[in-house]
Design a protein around this motif. Structure first.
Motif, PDB file in Angstrom:
ATOM      1  N   THR B 202      18.176 -51.316 -41.680  1.00 31.46           N
ATOM      2  CA  THR B 202      17.139 -51.519 -40.663  1.00 31.46           C
ATOM      3  C   THR B 202      17.485 -50.731 -39.403  1.00 31.46           C
ATOM      4  O   THR B 202      16.611 -50.096 -38.802  1.00 31.46           O
ATOM      5  CB  THR B 202      17.027 -53.008 -40.312  1.00 31.46           C
ATOM      6  OG1 THR B 202      17.055 -53.761 -41.514  1.00 31.46           O
ATOM      7  CG2 THR B 202      15.752 -53.295 -39.564  1.00 31.46           C
ATOM      8  N   ALA B 203      18.763 -50.767 -39.026  1.00 26.80           N
ATOM      9  CA  ALA B 203      19.184 -49.997 -37.850  1.00 26.80           C
ATOM     10  C   ALA B 203      18.896 -48.516 -38.064  1.00 26.80           C
ATOM     11  O   ALA B 203      18.411 -47.832 -37.160  1.00 26.80           O
ATOM     12  CB  ALA B 203      20.670 -50.216 -37.581  1.00 26.80           C
ATOM     13  N   ALA B 204      19.166 -48.036 -39.284  1.00 27.37           N
ATOM     14  CA  ALA B 204      18.912 -46.631 -39.598  1.00 27.37           C
ATOM     15  C   ALA B 204      17.431 -46.300 -39.423  1.00 27.37           C
ATOM     16  O   ALA B 204      17.063 -45.294 -38.826  1.00 27.37           O
ATOM     17  CB  ALA B 204      19.357 -46.319 -41.023  1.00 27.37           C
ATOM     18  N   LEU B 205      16.591 -47.201 -39.937  1.00 30.24           N
ATOM     19  CA  LEU B 205      15.146 -47.007 -39.824  1.00 30.24           C
ATOM     20  C   LEU B 205      14.728 -46.942 -38.355  1.00 30.24           C
ATOM     21  O   LEU B 205      13.983 -46.053 -37.941  1.00 30.24           O
ATOM     22  CB  LEU B 205      14.426 -48.167 -40.529  1.00 30.24           C
ATOM     23  CG  LEU B 205      12.917 -48.205 -40.348  1.00 30.24           C
ATOM     24  CD1 LEU B 205      12.261 -47.232 -41.303  1.00 30.24           C
ATOM     25  CD2 LEU B 205      12.369 -49.600 -40.570  1.00 30.24           C
ATOM     26  N   LEU B 206      15.256 -47.885 -37.564  1.00 31.09           N
ATOM     27  CA  LEU B 206      14.862 -47.939 -36.155  1.00 31.09           C
ATOM     28  C   LEU B 206      15.347 -46.709 -35.393  1.00 31.09           C
ATOM     29  O   LEU B 206      14.636 -46.172 -34.546  1.00 31.09           O
ATOM     30  CB  LEU B 206      15.412 -49.207 -35.506  1.00 31.09           C
ATOM     31  CG  LEU B 206      14.748 -50.494 -35.996  1.00 31.09           C
ATOM     32  CD1 LEU B 206      15.449 -51.711 -35.432  1.00 31.09           C
ATOM     33  CD2 LEU B 206      13.278 -50.507 -35.609  1.00 31.09           C
ATOM     34  N   LEU B 207      16.568 -46.251 -35.705  1.00 32.96           N
ATOM     35  CA  LEU B 207      17.070 -45.048 -35.032  1.00 32.96           C
ATOM     36  C   LEU B 207      16.199 -43.850 -35.382  1.00 32.96           C
ATOM     37  O   LEU B 207      15.922 -42.993 -34.542  1.00 32.96           O
ATOM     38  CB  LEU B 207      18.524 -44.791 -35.416  1.00 32.96           C
ATOM     39  CG  LEU B 207      19.545 -45.746 -34.805  1.00 32.96           C
ATOM     40  CD1 LEU B 207      20.932 -45.476 -35.358  1.00 32.96           C
ATOM     41  CD2 LEU B 207      19.544 -45.608 -33.288  1.00 32.96           C
ATOM     42  N   GLY B 208      15.770 -43.795 -36.644  1.00 31.77           N
ATOM     43  CA  GLY B 208      14.871 -42.721 -37.067  1.00 31.77           C
ATOM     44  C   GLY B 208      13.550 -42.787 -36.310  1.00 31.77           C
ATOM     45  O   GLY B 208      13.052 -41.771 -35.821  1.00 31.77           O
ATOM     46  N   VAL B 209      12.999 -43.998 -36.190  1.00 31.67           N
ATOM     47  CA  VAL B 209      11.750 -44.179 -35.442  1.00 31.67           C
ATOM     48  C   VAL B 209      11.947 -43.736 -33.993  1.00 31.67           C
ATOM     49  O   VAL B 209      11.110 -43.035 -33.424  1.00 31.67           O
ATOM     50  CB  VAL B 209      11.287 -45.656 -35.497  1.00 31.67           C
ATOM     51  CG1 VAL B 209      10.149 -45.897 -34.528  1.00 31.67           C
ATOM     52  CG2 VAL B 209      10.870 -46.034 -36.900  1.00 31.67           C
ATOM     53  N   GLY B 210      13.094 -44.127 -33.422  1.00 34.45           N
ATOM     54  CA  GLY B 210      13.375 -43.762 -32.035  1.00 34.45           C
ATOM     55  C   GLY B 210      13.419 -42.263 -31.849  1.00 34.45           C
ATOM     56  O   GLY B 210      12.838 -41.709 -30.924  1.00 34.45           O
ATOM     57  N   ARG B 211      14.096 -41.590 -32.764  1.00 31.66           N
ATOM     58  CA  ARG B 211      14.203 -40.132 -32.684  1.00 31.66           C
ATOM     59  C   ARG B 211      12.817 -39.506 -32.779  1.00 31.66           C
ATOM     60  O   ARG B 211      12.468 -38.606 -32.024  1.00 31.66           O
ATOM     61  CB  ARG B 211      15.109 -39.642 -33.824  1.00 31.66           C
ATOM     62  CG  ARG B 211      15.184 -38.165 -34.033  1.00 31.66           C
ATOM     63  CD  ARG B 211      16.412 -37.556 -33.366  1.00 31.66           C
ATOM     64  NE  ARG B 211      16.180 -36.172 -32.991  1.00 31.66           N
ATOM     65  CZ  ARG B 211      16.674 -35.124 -33.642  1.00 31.66           C
ATOM     66  NH1 ARG B 211      17.453 -35.301 -34.672  1.00 31.66           N
ATOM     67  NH2 ARG B 211      16.415 -33.895 -33.239  1.00 31.66           N
ATOM     68  N   ALA B 212      12.022 -40.012 -33.724  1.00 32.07           N
ATOM     69  CA  ALA B 212      10.683 -39.444 -33.946  1.00 32.07           C
ATOM     70  C   ALA B 212       9.777 -39.696 -32.744  1.00 32.07           C
ATOM     71  O   ALA B 212       8.996 -38.839 -32.338  1.00 32.07           O
ATOM     72  CB  ALA B 212      10.075 -40.021 -35.214  1.00 32.07           C
ATOM     73  N   MET B 213       9.905 -40.891 -32.160  1.00 32.89           N
ATOM     74  CA  MET B 213       9.010 -41.274 -31.085  1.00 32.89           C
ATOM     75  C   MET B 213       9.269 -40.467 -29.814  1.00 32.89           C
ATOM     76  O   MET B 213       8.360 -40.200 -29.041  1.00 32.89           O
ATOM     77  CB  MET B 213       9.247 -42.735 -30.790  1.00 32.89           C
ATOM     78  CG  MET B 213       8.100 -43.412 -30.162  1.00 32.89           C
ATOM     79  SD  MET B 213       8.543 -45.115 -30.260  1.00 32.89           S
ATOM     80  CE  MET B 213       7.159 -45.825 -29.596  1.00 32.89           C
ATOM     81  N   ALA B 214      10.538 -40.086 -29.600  1.00 27.76           N
ATOM     82  CA  ALA B 214      10.898 -39.363 -28.388  1.00 27.76           C
ATOM     83  C   ALA B 214      10.502 -37.899 -28.474  1.00 27.76           C
ATOM     84  O   ALA B 214      10.619 -37.168 -27.509  1.00 27.76           O
ATOM     85  CB  ALA B 214      12.406 -39.485 -28.147  1.00 27.76           C
TER      86      ALA B 214
END
Lengths: 284, 291
Positions: B202-214
């Protein structure tokens, strides 16, 4: 553990996925080359360095001013961010009072998570007018350096922190036993011991600075010229791509892909040397 | 003579110690000052324009007025596409690297290295690639699909890296236990390893989302600028970060709404990164207990 036959299809699916994941990089290189080929074939790579000026529509493809601008803003940011980033790490580890160390570290981590477009927005609306009050027009090499400094400082601080954490405990005890002062311990023992990791982090930060687009585009003024003073407006390679891709066609578009290739080469050399040094290494 | 030398040396060491302390405190103050200045401006300029209707209304007058309703929908769609593409591919790669092949084997090293290099590729280069490959070569045009797939390529390395660390943190006894029970490797993965590594995944998913969102630069030439409500994945859609860029650079008088959008983006990113961080910290604690 042995591999049973029931697992064979699973392994195949996994292996195919891994190959696809690894192939993305190859695909990127391939398509950048494919798109830049027409102009590379026609005018050669050398003209991109020797032509005077960037007038792609008149077949003058000199990227040199933008290359210099990219290097100036990147190196400037690294020069300012390195002492500040190292100091921030040393502050949390050795100098901050206990109640302040953790909040300060959290703050640096938060800074690392702010998207570049927000730095750009702040730079454009606050920093540029601030600089313009002293030396118009404000949108300048200096503004680019300052914004990039804030952006890459956390990278330097966080990788240096990891490198310092990896220094063996007995170095510290040995230094204490010799009666070294705090400054001597840091400058003479800790920093030299963590040198490889810290340098790796700095190279990683440099790669980030050279590859950054939005923040620099928004604050640096975007005039194609070789910078001669800190207050000159400049345009970096990344900003040039972002600004001109929208309307570029033919050789002009192809030459933007050439600058993309150039940028990728520049950044990859830095990232590879960083991972060789052990700082910011991700895999194996 | 010896004594005075010693005294001189001590004086210099004392001086150096104090100079160093002074420098470190000054630098820390500057860093904190810059951070607070930035945060203060964001809060002051952003919060005044924030309201419920700002979140749900459509942008009007090129974004100067109205809200960011359609922008938020486009952003979520782009992120969904990115994660739907990146998660299966990334999870499979991470599982292969941790469970089936040695990271030091030639194949393992090759994959690891190419992902490391991919992580260092500048975002504008992803934008060029996404434009020529997804938009032109595959014919997806300026669309949410093109933008999402481009971001999937970008977020892949950080997702794989975090997922890999999570899977490696599962104790080897569990794998041996599963093998002793006669479970196939696939069943062990599905019922034991992946559930055990769920927080890290889940952390991996969220970090990916964070990277994409920025991300902004990779989206300008892939998902485009159109600020209308998208009606399908083949429509162009403007992400929040692109909206901030456009408002501040191309729209005179758009600064107020740019700040409000930036505040929303930052708050979302803080929540996402915060959850990711606490999940990976939890995992680390559990690892210490079971070890």
């Amino acid at each position: 553990m042995s591999r049973s036959r029931t697992d064979q299809p699973l392994i195949s699916v996994l292996a195919i996925s891994a190959v696809i994941a690894a192939a993305i990089l190859l695909l990127i290189l391939l398509f950048l080359l494919r798109e830049s080929w027409p102009v590379l074939n026609k005018v050669g790579i050398l003209r991109f360095f020797t032509d005077d000026g960037w007038y792609p529509l008149e077949a003058r493809f000199g990227l040199a001013p933008m290359l210099w601008a990219t290097l100036a803003v990147g190196i400037g940011a690294v020069l300012v961010a390195t002492p500040l980033g190292l100091a921030a790490t040393l502050f949390t580890r050795f100098y901050a009072p206990r109640w302040l160390a953790l909040p300060f570290q959290r703050m640096v981590a938060l800074l690392a998570g702010i998207p570049s477009v927000v730095f750009g927005l702040w730079g454009l609306t606050v920093l540029v007018p601030f600089i313009a009050a002293f030396e118009p027009p404000g949108a300048s090499l200096l503004a680019g350096i300052l914004i990039l400094t804030i952006m890459i400082l956390p990278t330097i601080a966080l990788t240096a922190d990891a490198a310092l954490a990896a220094v063996p405990e007995h170095y510290l005890r040995g230094s204490a036993a010799l009666g070294f002062s705090r400054a001597t311990t840091i400058l003479g023992v800790l920093l030299p011991a963590a040198k490889a990791g810290i340098t790796g982090g700095i190279l990683l930060a440099a790669a980030r600075a050279l590859g950054e687009t939005m923040a620099v585009l928004m604050v640096a003024g975007n005039v194609v010229q070789t910078p001669t003073s800190l207050f000159d407006p400049i345009r970096t390679l990344t900003a040039n791509i972002a600004l001109e891709m929208a309307y570029a066609t033919g050789d002009h578009r192809a030459s933007l892909f050439v600058s993309g290739l150039m940028l990728m080469g520049l950044v990859l050399v830095l990232a590879m040397s960083a991972s060789r040094l052990g700082g910011g290494r991700l895999h194996g | 003579m010896d004594n005075s030398h010693q005294a001189y040396g001590q004086l210099m060491a004392w001086k150096r110690d104090h100079l160093m302390t002074l420098f470190i405190w000054l630098a820390a103050l500057m860093v904190a000052g810059a951070f607070l200045w930035l945060l203060g401006d964001l809060l002051v300029h952003g919060a005044t324009h924030l309201s419920w209707s700002f979140l749900v209304d459509a942008p009007e007058n090129a974004g100067r007025a109205g809200g960011i309703g359609s922008i938020i929908v486009s952003t979520l769609l782009i992120l969904t596409v990115a994660m739907l593409a990146a998660v299966p591919l990334g999870l499979a790669t991470a599982v292969l690297l941790t469970e089936f092949i040695s990271a030091t084997s030639r194949f393992g090293r090759l994959i690891g290295m190419s992902l490391d290099v991919l992580a260092g590729v500048p975002s504008i280069v992803f934008g060029l690639f996404g434009n020529v490959f997804f938009s032109v070569y595959l014919g997806l045009g300026f669309s949410i699909l093109s933008g999402g797939l481009t971001l999937a390529c970008m977020a892949l390395p950080i997702f794989i890296n975090t997922a890999e660390a999570g899977l490696r943190a599962v104790p080897d006894e569990w794998r041996a236990g599963a093998a002793a029970l006669g479970l196939s490797r696939g069943a062990a993965l599905l019922h034991i390893l992946i559930p055990a590594a769920a927080p890290a995944l889940t952390a991996a998913l969220l970090l990916g989302v964070g990277r994409a969102m920025a991300e902004t630069a990779a989206l300008i030439f892939t998902s485009g600028y159109v600020d209308r409500m998208p009606s399908s994945l083949m429509d162009s859609g403007r992400a929040l970060s692109v909206h901030i860029y456009d408002l501040s650079m191309n729209v005179a008088g758009g600064d107020a709404n740019a700040y409000a959008s930036a505040l929303i983006l930052i708050v979302l990113l803080m929540i996402i990164n915060g959850i990711a961080q606490s999940l990976s910290e939890k995992l680390l604690q559990r690892r210490i207990i079971t070890a």
